[in-house]
Motif scaffolding. Structure first.
Motif, PDB file in Angstrom:
ATOM      1  N   ALA A 214       0.828  -1.205   0.000  1.00  0.00           N
ATOM      2  CA  ALA A 214       0.000   0.000   0.000  1.00  0.00           C
ATOM      3  C   ALA A 214       0.866   1.259   0.000  1.00  0.00           C
ATOM      4  O   ALA A 214       0.530   2.254  -0.676  1.00  0.00           O
ATOM      5  CB  ALA A 214      -0.921  -0.002   1.220  1.00  0.00           C
ATOM      6  N   VAL A 215       1.980   1.227   0.721  1.00  0.00           N
ATOM      7  CA  VAL A 215       2.903   2.369   0.714  1.00  0.00           C
ATOM      8  C   VAL A 215       3.488   2.562  -0.681  1.00  0.00           C
ATOM      9  O   VAL A 215       3.581   3.695  -1.176  1.00  0.00           O
ATOM     10  CB  VAL A 215       4.033   2.155   1.753  1.00  0.00           C
ATOM     11  CG1 VAL A 215       5.089   3.252   1.616  1.00  0.00           C
ATOM     12  CG2 VAL A 215       3.461   2.143   3.170  1.00  0.00           C
ATOM     13  N   LYS A 216       3.865   1.475  -1.318  1.00  0.00           N
ATOM     14  CA  LYS A 216       4.421   1.567  -2.670  1.00  0.00           C
ATOM     15  C   LYS A 216       3.410   2.162  -3.642  1.00  0.00           C
ATOM     16  O   LYS A 216       3.758   2.961  -4.524  1.00  0.00           O
ATOM     17  CB  LYS A 216       4.874   0.189  -3.159  1.00  0.00           C
ATOM     18  CG  LYS A 216       5.556   0.218  -4.530  1.00  0.00           C
ATOM     19  CD  LYS A 216       6.079  -1.161  -4.911  1.00  0.00           C
ATOM     20  CE  LYS A 216       6.909  -1.105  -6.172  1.00  0.00           C
ATOM     21  NZ  LYS A 216       6.150  -0.683  -7.363  1.00  0.00           N
ATOM     22  N   LYS A 217       2.146   1.818  -3.481  1.00  0.00           N
ATOM     23  CA  LYS A 217       1.110   2.360  -4.359  1.00  0.00           C
ATOM     24  C   LYS A 217       0.987   3.874  -4.202  1.00  0.00           C
ATOM     25  O   LYS A 217       0.796   4.601  -5.183  1.00  0.00           O
ATOM     26  CB  LYS A 217      -0.234   1.693  -4.078  1.00  0.00           C
ATOM     27  CG  LYS A 217      -1.321   2.043  -5.108  1.00  0.00           C
ATOM     28  CD  LYS A 217      -2.575   1.237  -4.899  1.00  0.00           C
ATOM     29  CE  LYS A 217      -3.548   1.421  -6.063  1.00  0.00           C
ATOM     30  NZ  LYS A 217      -3.842   2.838  -6.359  1.00  0.00           N
ATOM     31  N   LEU A 218       1.115   4.359  -2.971  1.00  0.00           N
ATOM     32  CA  LEU A 218       1.084   5.799  -2.738  1.00  0.00           C
ATOM     33  C   LEU A 218       2.215   6.489  -3.502  1.00  0.00           C
ATOM     34  O   LEU A 218       2.020   7.569  -4.079  1.00  0.00           O
ATOM     35  CB  LEU A 218       1.212   6.098  -1.242  1.00  0.00           C
ATOM     36  CG  LEU A 218       0.026   5.709  -0.355  1.00  0.00           C
ATOM     37  CD1 LEU A 218       0.384   5.931   1.123  1.00  0.00           C
ATOM     38  CD2 LEU A 218      -1.203   6.523  -0.723  1.00  0.00           C
ATOM     39  N   ILE A 219       3.386   5.842  -3.501  1.00  0.00           N
ATOM     40  CA  ILE A 219       4.534   6.413  -4.215  1.00  0.00           C
ATOM     41  C   ILE A 219       4.316   6.324  -5.722  1.00  0.00           C
ATOM     42  O   ILE A 219       4.513   7.307  -6.452  1.00  0.00           O
ATOM     43  CB  ILE A 219       5.832   5.680  -3.818  1.00  0.00           C
ATOM     44  CG1 ILE A 219       6.074   5.809  -2.314  1.00  0.00           C
ATOM     45  CG2 ILE A 219       7.023   6.231  -4.606  1.00  0.00           C
ATOM     46  CD1 ILE A 219       7.187   4.918  -1.791  1.00  0.00           C
ATOM     47  N   ASP A 220       3.891   5.161  -6.196  1.00  0.00           N
ATOM     48  CA  ASP A 220       3.662   4.965  -7.627  1.00  0.00           C
ATOM     49  C   ASP A 220       2.588   5.913  -8.157  1.00  0.00           C
ATOM     50  O   ASP A 220       2.665   6.372  -9.310  1.00  0.00           O
ATOM     51  CB  ASP A 220       3.253   3.514  -7.905  1.00  0.00           C
ATOM     52  CG  ASP A 220       4.388   2.529  -7.678  1.00  0.00           C
ATOM     53  OD1 ASP A 220       5.548   2.961  -7.661  1.00  0.00           O
ATOM     54  OD2 ASP A 220       4.099   1.327  -7.522  1.00  0.00           O
ATOM     55  N   ASP A 221       1.589   6.232  -7.329  1.00  0.00           N
ATOM     56  CA  ASP A 221       0.509   7.123  -7.755  1.00  0.00           C
ATOM     57  C   ASP A 221       0.874   8.593  -7.623  1.00  0.00           C
ATOM     58  O   ASP A 221       0.052   9.475  -7.931  1.00  0.00           O
ATOM     59  CB  ASP A 221      -0.760   6.845  -6.933  1.00  0.00           C
ATOM     60  CG  ASP A 221      -1.373   5.485  -7.257  1.00  0.00           C
ATOM     61  OD1 ASP A 221      -0.982   4.887  -8.272  1.00  0.00           O
ATOM     62  OD2 ASP A 221      -2.228   5.020  -6.474  1.00  0.00           O
TER      63      ASP A 221
END
Length: 371
Positions: A214-221
């Motif tokens: 979920a943290v990675k998704k925040l960065i990717d988005d």
């Protein structure tokens, strides 16, 4: 926090100053006069108590509390050290040692008694330079002469096994396949750590991993930068000052644990890994820069290449053996850490290890610490 990742084929001899990387004795005292004294009793109850067992290829061996004690007392243990992890790392080392020894037994490599005695002689000569004798050193370190001889024999068998495998053609192939290791190539990386306990269940680990996804998704988005996410979420105490997870430049000889470096050195500049599991939890890794090195001359660096090749042989051997072995580890004995200050609350370490991991020997150890 220390982490011992490979076998320690010569734990006893190493404690007396045995130089495993060079394959020769290093000094710490004077030669023995006559028969070595019996080892001193260990300051723990029931040293023969079984704390783990390893069943492999039809043979079952036990790991005793005394064996574990002999490992953990070779290194200073700060009050903040996670003793549960220290215990499990020490047990892992002993399990690995027994697996490698069983492997060597199946190779039927014969070491003559005079070869072992020659190495004992080297050890005695080295000890003489420091003004002690072998008998005293054995007594102080809690080992018997027979234990030292057996472990020297195992080391010599490992050396013979490596010699048979390490042809020039094999070593040159290894060099070509590990360019980053031998060239000194460096990467600069940042990481975000969500830690897991050593005793965590697979379900608990899965939850932590999904949190990191979920943290990675925040960065990717694009909702936050990697550095912002590291400062907000990372549980690496080395990042408490708001370093954005930056670990600066490091190479494959910097002592970082292999689970971390294996991923970091394969990433392209600017890319972010999927969650990477290490003994401390799950990491997101971002490589922010890379400095290419230059491959060394083969002949001039052949001993170092051979040493690294030997470590890789052992790592692969242990990976396969541990897949097939049945390993049972009992809970940490309450009296295993005598005469130590009360333990402070444990903190999660960075994914770095001490430079001890640089040594590519049959007794390779690594000890992670905060960067």
């Amino acid at each position: 926090m220390r982490r011992i990742v490979l076998a320690s084929l010569v734990v006893a001899a190493a404690a007396l100053g045995w130089n495993l990387a060079a394959g020769r004795a290093a000094a710490q005292g004077a030669p023995a006069q006559g028969k070595a004294a019996a080892p001193a009793p260990l300051p723990i109850a029931n040293p023969a108590e079984e704390v783990a067992s390893v069943a492999y290829n039809g043979a079952t061996e036990k790991v005793t509390k005394g064996e574990v004690f002999n490992i953990i007392t070779r290194y200073p243990i700060p009050p903040t050290e996670d003793r549960e992890q220290v215990y499990r790392d020490a047990v892992d080392t002993l399990v690995n040692t027994k697996l490698v020894t069983q492997f060597l037994n199946r190779q039927r490599i014969v070491i003559k008694p005079e070869q072992v005695q020659e190495e004992i002689g080297k050890l005695e000569q080295g000890l003489k330079a420091e003004g002690k004798d072998l008998a005293t050193s054995l007594l102080e370190n809690g080992f018997s002469l027979d234990e030292i001889k057996k472990e020297i024999e195992d080391r010599l068998r490992w050396i013979e096994y490596v010699k048979a495998k390490a042809t020039d053609a094999e070593l040159k192939k290894f060099l070509a396949e590990h360019k980053d290791l031998f060239s000194g190539t460096k990467v600069r990386a940042s990481h975000i750590l969500l830690k897991t306990e050593a005793s965590a269940s697979e379900a608990d680990k899965a939850k932590v991993k999904q949190q990191l996804v979920a943290v990675k998704k925040l960065i990717d988005d694009g909702k936050m930068t990697f550095a912002q996410a590291a400062n907000k979420y990372s549980q690496d105490p080395a990042n408490e000052g708001g370093a954005g997870g930056d670990l600066d430049f490091f190479n494959l000889n910097s002592g970082f644990i292999p689970e971390f470096t294996d991923v970091a050195f394969k990433l392209k500049k600017g890319s972010i890994s999927e969650p990477v599991e290490t003994p401390y939890g799950y990491h997101l890794i971002q490589v922010t820069d890379r400095q290419e090195g230059k491959l060394p001359d083969f002949e001039q660096n052949k001993p170092y290449i051979t040493s690294a090749y030997a470590a890789e042989l052992q790592k692969n051997l242990l990976m396969e053996a541990r897949k097939a072995a049945k390993i049972d580890v009992k809970p940490l004995p309450k009296d295993l850490f005598p005469n130590l200050p009360a333990q402070a609350p444990a903190t999660a370490p960075a994914p770095a290890a001490t430079p001890a991991q640089k040594a590519a020997t049959p007794a390779q150890k690594a000890a992670p610490k905060a960067k």
